[in-house]
Design a protein around this motif. Structure first.
Motif, mmCIF file in Angstrom:
data_model
loop_
_atom_site.group_PDB
_atom_site.id
_atom_site.type_symbol
_atom_site.label_atom_id
_atom_site.label_comp_id
_atom_site.label_asym_id
_atom_site.label_seq_id
_atom_site.Cartn_x
_atom_site.Cartn_y
_atom_site.Cartn_z
ATOM 1 N N ARG A 1 -6.492 -17.332 -1.070
ATOM 2 C CA ARG A 1 -7.011 -16.110 -0.426
ATOM 3 C C ARG A 1 -7.667 -15.169 -1.435
ATOM 4 N NH1 ARG A 1 -2.523 -12.343 0.969
ATOM 5 N NH2 ARG A 1 -3.240 -12.551 3.093
ATOM 6 N N ALA A 2 -7.148 -15.145 -2.660
ATOM 7 C CA ALA A 2 -7.781 -14.312 -3.688
ATOM 8 C C ALA A 2 -9.097 -14.950 -4.136
ATOM 9 C CB ALA A 2 -6.840 -14.146 -4.875
ATOM 10 N N LEU A 3 -9.064 -16.263 -4.220
ATOM 11 C CA LEU A 3 -10.204 -17.020 -4.724
ATOM 12 C C LEU A 3 -11.434 -16.886 -3.821
ATOM 13 C CD1 LEU A 3 -10.159 -18.900 -7.169
ATOM 14 C CD2 LEU A 3 -9.823 -20.778 -5.586
ATOM 15 N N VAL A 4 -11.236 -17.018 -2.521
ATOM 16 C CA VAL A 4 -12.387 -17.020 -1.616
ATOM 17 C C VAL A 4 -13.004 -15.635 -1.489
ATOM 18 C CG1 VAL A 4 -11.661 -19.038 -0.312
ATOM 19 C CG2 VAL A 4 -10.908 -16.777 0.412
ATOM 20 N N LYS A 5 -12.310 -14.625 -1.981
ATOM 21 C CA LYS A 5 -12.926 -13.298 -1.988
ATOM 22 C C LYS A 5 -13.974 -13.206 -3.080
ATOM 23 C CE LYS A 5 -9.045 -10.811 0.002
ATOM 24 N NZ LYS A 5 -7.715 -10.321 -0.338
ATOM 25 N N ARG A 6 -13.808 -13.984 -4.118
ATOM 26 C CA ARG A 6 -14.720 -13.881 -5.262
ATOM 27 C C ARG A 6 -15.773 -14.978 -5.309
ATOM 28 N NH1 ARG A 6 -9.979 -13.093 -8.318
ATOM 29 N NH2 ARG A 6 -10.319 -15.032 -9.446
ATOM 30 N N HIS A 7 -15.511 -16.099 -4.616
ATOM 31 C CA HIS A 7 -16.453 -17.215 -4.719
ATOM 32 C C HIS A 7 -16.776 -17.767 -3.342
ATOM 33 C CE1 HIS A 7 -15.880 -17.401 -9.088
ATOM 34 N NE2 HIS A 7 -14.614 -17.154 -8.836
ATOM 35 N N PRO A 8 -18.060 -18.099 -3.100
ATOM 36 C CA PRO A 8 -18.393 -18.747 -1.834
ATOM 37 C C PRO A 8 -17.664 -20.091 -1.764
ATOM 38 C CG PRO A 8 -20.372 -18.124 -3.069
ATOM 39 C CD PRO A 8 -19.223 -17.923 -3.972
ATOM 40 N N PRO A 9 -17.164 -20.449 -0.594
ATOM 41 C CA PRO A 9 -16.424 -21.704 -0.461
ATOM 42 C C PRO A 9 -17.226 -22.917 -0.919
ATOM 43 C CG PRO A 9 -16.828 -20.673 1.682
ATOM 44 C CD PRO A 9 -17.196 -19.687 0.655
ATOM 45 N N ASP A 10 -18.519 -22.912 -0.655
ATOM 46 C CA ASP A 10 -19.335 -24.041 -1.086
ATOM 47 C C ASP A 10 -19.405 -24.136 -2.603
ATOM 48 O OD1 ASP A 10 -19.846 -24.954 1.405
ATOM 49 O OD2 ASP A 10 -21.938 -24.347 1.491
ATOM 50 N N ALA A 11 -19.379 -22.996 -3.276
ATOM 51 C CA ALA A 11 -19.412 -23.014 -4.742
ATOM 52 C C ALA A 11 -18.119 -23.610 -5.286
ATOM 53 C CB ALA A 11 -19.614 -21.606 -5.288
#
Length: 467
Positions: A276-286
């Motif tokens: 949940r923290a990760l997807v705030k900073r990076h697009p899921p495709d990236a």
RNA sequence: GGCGGCGUAGCCAAGUGGCCAAGGCGGAGGUCUGCAAAACCUCUAUUCAGCGGUUCGAAUCCGCUCGCCGCCUCCA
């Protein structure tokens, strides 16, 4: 196609039990906390495998379980003074949101351990009846010596296992290597009735039961992280095969670990990184592109920088179709069905060859980037062929679960969007008057909002600045 | 101690006996453009941790050395 089978330590031709059909089981999470980036890797790896098998024409039944009865859940529930069901419900819900955010398709079936207690008791009863398991003070243990193949999957020598001396010594067990099938209830723990008194299942039994329940006594693929090979998967095999007498899973696929810097991620070290923290900073495709840049069996190290690089690379994958949508009229788009033009066929062939070779996503991505560049370069190709090719590229990216062109206005309010439009019109006027100073001032103002302008003959486009 | 893996360009990462060692990011130069961006073109590893061996031929096979990591305990 070939897959690497941990059981034989070799790549093997994939031959499914039922032609055209794949039945696979993947070990899911224990919902006692938010899922972290390591869970994300496992989920994405098997999501890609599943998507690709479907692309190759298999009908895939995929089961991923929730271990919703476990020491850690019990501890958490006691700490918070709530029921174990409340804890596991909360984190299962969170995990589902995380998976959706990552673009991981829901499994065909997502069973919970607690919904299958009766079947577990049934399996344990049969094992006791066959004398491969024994009862001690309300506990039931699997007797390893009664199942000679034990250790085959992990390549363990049973004597050395014993000599390892890291096995917990419990005097009541016939052999220190025996593992628990059923644990007698302790005060404050959830429990279910059983022929041996109230208690709860051991960890391994649920996967044997639920995989057989949904996929049959023998099925095609069993997956999970390499950290589950021993003892978890070893024990699953023992329980299942001791009972059915049939081969359990035919192919064992294991994803490599994801490390955070030098140290392995661990709650006790406090170096976990939640999805949940990760997807705030990076697009899921990236995130996905970054992960697929390393073969699924190899370890991978998390790096903020690598994820940012991946976000930049995405453009080559989505760019061709995105651009053509702007320049080509919709009737050409609609008429672009049919065979893939020969000038692009080699890229698809390379993609399939790479993926057919134990899901070699790094090599497959290489073919996709080449495909993208070929489309960008193909000036002499007819619009129909170009569009057909670009759509093929998008579609192949899609089979890796790379699903969306990057968002244009993500994170911007409608008012700011309107403001930008106004500024762009002002700038267009300035440019018409060849007032370059004014035009550049406006550009830098807009850029300070995190937006990049792109001038072309048909006007000015804007999009969010890449990291 | 046992089992397994890894060491390829500035960084990431495919390749596991034979066309010029994929691809991404970064970097350099160029085309285009008011500028910028995008896109496109060219360049960026005579070399695959080191040493020795097998072979007509090895990054790829064998041996040794050095370095790193995972599992063997709950863990995706």
């Amino acid at each position: 196609m070939k897959v690497y089978n941990t059981m034989t330590r070799a790549k093997e031709e994939l031959v499914t039990l039922t032609p055209g059909e794949v039945r696979m089981y993947v070990c899911g999470v224990t919902p006692y906390d938010y899922s972290h980036i390591g869970h994300a890797r496992s989920a994405i790896v098997f999501d890609v495998i599943r998507r690709y098998l479907e692309y190759r024409g298999y009908r895939v039944t995929m089961v991923r379980n929730y271990t919703d009865v476990d020491d850690k859940i019990i501890r958490r529930a006691n700490e918070e003074g709530v029921s174990t069901a409340e804890v596991s419900d909360r984190y299962i819900e969170a995990e589902r949101r995380d998976m959706e955010a990552l673009g991981v398709l829901p499994p065909s079936v997502a069973p919970r351990a607690t919904e299958h207690i009766a079947e577990m008791v049934g399996l344990i009863e049969r094992l006791v009846a066959k004398s491969v398991a024994y009862v001690v003070d309300g506990d039931v243990y699997f007797e390893i010596r009664r199942f000679p193949p034990y250790g085959r999957l992990s390549g363990k020598n049973l004597d050395e296992l014993l000599a390892g001396a890291r096995v917990e010594v419990d005097e009541r067990k016939r052999d220190p290597r025996d593992f628990a099938l059923w644990k007698a209830a302790k005060p404050g723990e959830p429990s279910w009735p059983s022929p041996w008194g109230p208690g709860r299942p051991g960890w391994h039994i649920e996967c044997s039961v639920m995989s057989i329940r949904y996929l049959g006594e023998s099925f095609d693929i069993h997956g999970g992280g390499t950290d589950l090979i021993f003892p978890h998967h070893e024990c699953e095999i023992a329980q299942a095969e001791a009972d059915t007498g049939k081969p359990f899973a035919h192919y064992w696929l294991h994803n490599g670990m994801l490390n955070l810097g030098a140290a392995k991620m661990s709650k006790s070290l406090g170096n976990t990184l939640t999805i949940r923290a990760l997807v705030k900073r990076h697009p899921p495709d990236a995130l996905r592109l970054w992960m697929l840049g390393t073969h699924y069996r190899h370890p991978i190290e998390w790096s903020e920088e690598r994820a940012d690089e991946a976000a930049r690379a995405l453009q080559t994958l989505w760019g061709p179709e995105e651009r053509l949508r702007k320049w080509v009229d919709s009737s050409t788009f609609a008429s672009s069905a049919g065979e893939l033009p020969t000038e692009f066929a080699e890229h698809r062939t390379r993609f399939i060859e790479a993926m057919d070779d134990d899901f070699n996503t790094p090599a497959a991505l290489g073919s996709l980037f080449d495909f993208g560049h070929a489309l960008n370069r193909a000036s002499s190709v007819s619009p129909q062929h170009l569009v057909r090719g670009a759509r093929e590229l998008s579609s192949l990216a899609h089979t890796l679960g790379l699903t969306e062109p990057k968002p244009r206005i993500q994170g911007l309010s409608a008012e700011i969007g309107q403001q930008i439009e106004v500024l762009i019109r002002e700038r267009a006027t300035a440019r018409m008057n060849r007032d370059w100073k004014r035009a550049d001032e406006i550009r830098s103002r807009i850029e300070s909002l995190g937006v990049v302008l792109t001038d072309s003959s048909s006007g000015t486009e804007w999009e969010m600045k890449q990291k």
